[in-house]
Design a protein around this motif. Structure first.
Motif, short mmCIF file in Angstrom:
data_model
loop_
_atom_site.label_atom_id
_atom_site.label_comp_id
_atom_site.label_asym_id
_atom_site.label_seq_id
_atom_site.Cartn_x
_atom_site.Cartn_y
_atom_site.Cartn_z
N HIS A 505 -13.30 -7.90 -13.92
CA HIS A 505 -12.32 -7.89 -12.84
C HIS A 505 -10.92 -7.53 -13.32
O HIS A 505 -10.01 -7.36 -12.50
CB HIS A 505 -12.30 -9.26 -12.14
N CYS A 508 -9.26 -1.69 -15.82
CA CYS A 508 -8.48 -0.74 -15.01
C CYS A 508 -8.66 0.67 -15.55
O CYS A 508 -7.71 1.42 -15.68
CB CYS A 508 -7.00 -1.14 -15.03
N ARG A 514 -12.31 -0.85 -7.88
CA ARG A 514 -11.31 -1.81 -7.47
C ARG A 514 -9.95 -1.14 -7.47
O ARG A 514 -9.65 -0.33 -8.35
CB ARG A 514 -11.27 -3.02 -8.40
N SER A 515 -9.12 -1.51 -6.52
CA SER A 515 -7.76 -0.97 -6.48
C SER A 515 -6.93 -1.64 -7.56
O SER A 515 -7.25 -2.74 -8.04
CB SER A 515 -7.13 -1.20 -5.12
N SER A 517 -4.00 -2.95 -7.20
CA SER A 517 -3.41 -4.18 -6.69
C SER A 517 -4.40 -5.35 -6.80
O SER A 517 -4.02 -6.48 -7.12
CB SER A 517 -2.97 -4.00 -5.23
N GLU A 518 -5.69 -5.06 -6.55
CA GLU A 518 -6.70 -6.11 -6.67
C GLU A 518 -6.83 -6.59 -8.11
O GLU A 518 -6.96 -7.79 -8.38
CB GLU A 518 -8.06 -5.59 -6.16
N ILE A 519 -6.79 -5.63 -9.04
CA ILE A 519 -6.91 -5.98 -10.46
C ILE A 519 -5.73 -6.84 -10.90
O ILE A 519 -5.89 -7.83 -11.62
CB ILE A 519 -7.01 -4.70 -11.31
N GLU A 521 -3.92 -8.74 -8.97
CA GLU A 521 -4.08 -10.05 -8.34
C GLU A 521 -5.05 -10.91 -9.16
O GLU A 521 -4.84 -12.11 -9.35
CB GLU A 521 -4.60 -9.88 -6.92
N ASN A 522 -6.14 -10.29 -9.63
CA ASN A 522 -7.09 -11.01 -10.48
C ASN A 522 -6.41 -11.51 -11.76
O ASN A 522 -6.67 -12.61 -12.23
CB ASN A 522 -8.27 -10.11 -10.84
#
Length: 552
Positions: A505, A508, A514-515, A517-519, A521-522
């Motif tokens: 998660h 990158c 996954r976007s 921003s999602e990464i 956030e994780n």
């Protein structure tokens, strides 16, 4: 004082995530400039980067000591004050550095924003780039650095731990090495941050920001930045990645567009300008002197030969480079003369081209006025075309009768004729550059997850090692080696399997759908869950370490 500093800090925090990257200078407490508010500057570059508008507000003149050498006493006082300011900052706005992330910043001057009189004072010879990187990275808020200094630009690229403090420190450093007052630098500089800084360098590498759009020499100069920076402390991951990506962009633009078709270099433009000023009937017979046989000088000689000039004298420190040019251009009469004879050579020349790295003026008013006049067949005026930065020909030489001096800023006259065609080609390149900026930003942002990955791995490894030691101690010292290894492998396997999900998660590299921003956030979630953040933010730790190191 603390209240005022807190007010400034809160303003900076509110603006640090501004997506438009507005260029705002922070009024900060600087012990080296008592009672002196800093200067604010906004520079807006349009899409083709060929039109620049500067809006500058200046409040008070500042004077700094020259040449980057500060007395140890004053240096210690300044650094102690910096540390004191940091303590005030922590008490008044504890989350200042936690909310701010390091930024890529470019502080630059180019032919759009500054005249040659300013640029030549700030010019840094290539041999001094590593030293400049070291001095920049010794500043409290600068982590990485690179220098791009050419005849048309002087640009400092840094990774700053604080945007505003970083800009302030770089600007003061530029003032110290050049004796140009800070207000004068602020009047002519431009500032860009992060995405805008990357886009600017990509446009520079692609030739879009050159005096002559599409010229190829700037790409080789960007390559030289990388070559010179290899192994230099401070030319590290982000800055080296930025410049390497810029080289890729420059190559791609020239391969996939027609921007280089028919484009000219500074050297060819210099030849065009000289021939424009001479009577057409004298083009083949005018006596040409080229001072300097480096890259620029060699191109001048080639363009002169292409225009039909058959007699060229080349003055250079050594004969080796001239001999190589003579071998390449066998149909042209090229004579070598040592630099010690340039005045005698100039006395017999109608046009003098200068392109050396000399930091001293080669042709002064006193020397030139002693030269004999030239023939009326070439217009009765001796022409000096100076494409060196710093300049090799004194500006006051043009005051002499029957003498005319041109420098790199005068080449705009030559390139104006086919500007519209080049602008159309530049628009093709912009599409490529926009794609490459997005790719670079994704790569740069992916680096933000690296510390979390390392901290999470270290956190798990400490627990694994501790529990393994307890387990083995309970099993006794006479445990066979193969069983110890089996227990060790078991502990490693369990940790790796447990970390597999979180690590996935955080990846990158484009392998996961996954976007960004999602990464990110994780990443923040894992930092909170496992309490990976330290009491003092990473940025503040770095700044403290740099200040304490400088105090030793």
């Amino acid at each position: 004082m603390a209240a005022a500093l807190g007010f400034v800090t809160s303003l900076a925090v509110n603006n640090c995530n501004n997506s438009q990257q507005k260029l705002k200078m922070e009024f900060c407490n600087a012990s080296t400039i008592p009672d002196s508010p800093f200067l604010s500057s906004k520079t807006r570059f349009f899409n083709n980067n060929l039109e620049v508008k500067n809006v500058i507000s200046e409040t008070r003149s500042l004077t700094l000591n020259p040449r980057c050498k500060v007395a140890s006493g004053s240096a210690s006082k300044a650094m102690a004050s910096s540390l004191s300011a940091l303590e005030l900052l922590k008490t008044s706005a504890a989350d200042r550095y936690t909310k701010e992330t390091s930024s890529i910043v470019v502080v630059g001057l180019n032919f759009h924003t500054a005249p040659i009189e300013i640029r030549e004072k700030l010019s840094i010879p290539e041999a001094q780039w590593p030293q400049a990187i070291g001095e920049l990275c010794a500043l409290n808020h600068i982590e990485e650095a690179a220098v791009l200094s050419t005849c048309n630009r002087m640009e400092i690229y840094v990774v700053a731990l604080s945007q505003h403090r970083g800009v302030k420190e770089v600007t003061e450093w530029m003032s110290k090495i050049s004796d140009v007052p800070v207000p004068d630098i602020c009047r002519h500089r431009f500032l860009m941050y992060n995405k805008d800084a990357a886009q600017h360098l990509f446009e520079v590498s692609a030739g879009l920001n050159s005096l002559i759009v599409g010229e190829g020499q700037i790409l080789s100069q960007v390559k030289q930045v990388v070559k010179t920076g290899q192994g230099v402390p401070g030319f590290d991951r982000k800055i080296s990645g930025l410049f390497k990506h810029a080289i890729t962009v420059g190559k791609r633009v020239r391969t996939e567009t027609s921007i280089s078709t028919g484009s000219v270099s500074v050297s060819s433009a210099a030849v065009e300008l000289a021939l424009m000023k001479l009577p057409e009937s004298s083009h083949a017979t005018a006596r040409m002197l080229v001072v300097g046989a480096g890259k620029m000088g060699k191109l001048v000689i080639k363009h002169l030969a292409a225009k039909g000039c058959t007699k060229i004298v080349v003055a250079n420190r050594t004969q080796d480079k001239v001999a190589a040019i003579q071998e390449e251009l066998k149909d042209v009469e090229i004579a070598y003369k040592p630099l010690s004879e340039i005045l005698a050579c100039a006395a017999e020349a109608d046009v003098v081209f200068t392109s050396t790295a000399s930091e001293t003026v080669l042709f002064t008013k006193e020397r030139v006025q002693k030269l004999p006049p030239v023939s009326s067949e070439v217009g009765g005026r001796r022409l000096f075309v100076d494409i060196s930065v710093p300049r090799n020909v004194g500006s006051c030489v043009s005051d002499l009768e029957n003498t005319q001096v041109y420098n790199v800023d005068d080449l705009k006259e030559v390139v104006a004729s086919n500007k519209e065609d080049r602008l159309r080609k530049a628009m093709e390149a912009q599409v490529i550059i926009e794609d490459e900026v997005k790719e670079f930003e994704a790569w740069k942002d992916s680096l933000e997850t690296v510390p979390t990955i390392k901290k999470l791995r270290g956190y798990a490894e400490r627990i694994r090692a501790s529990e393994l030691e307890k387990c083995l101690s309970k099993m006794g010292d006479d445990l066979p080696k193969n069983q110890k290894k089996a227990v060790y492998d078991l502990s490693v396997g369990i940790v790796n399997k447990l970390l597999h999900g979180p690590m996935q998660h955080l990846r990158c590299d484009g392998s996961e759908n996954r976007s960004l921003s999602e990464i990110l956030e994780n990443m923040h979630a894992l930092n909170r869950i496992f309490n990976l953040d330290t009491e003092i933010s990473v940025l503040e730790q770095k700044i403290r370490a740099k200040i304490e190191q400088n105090q030793k």
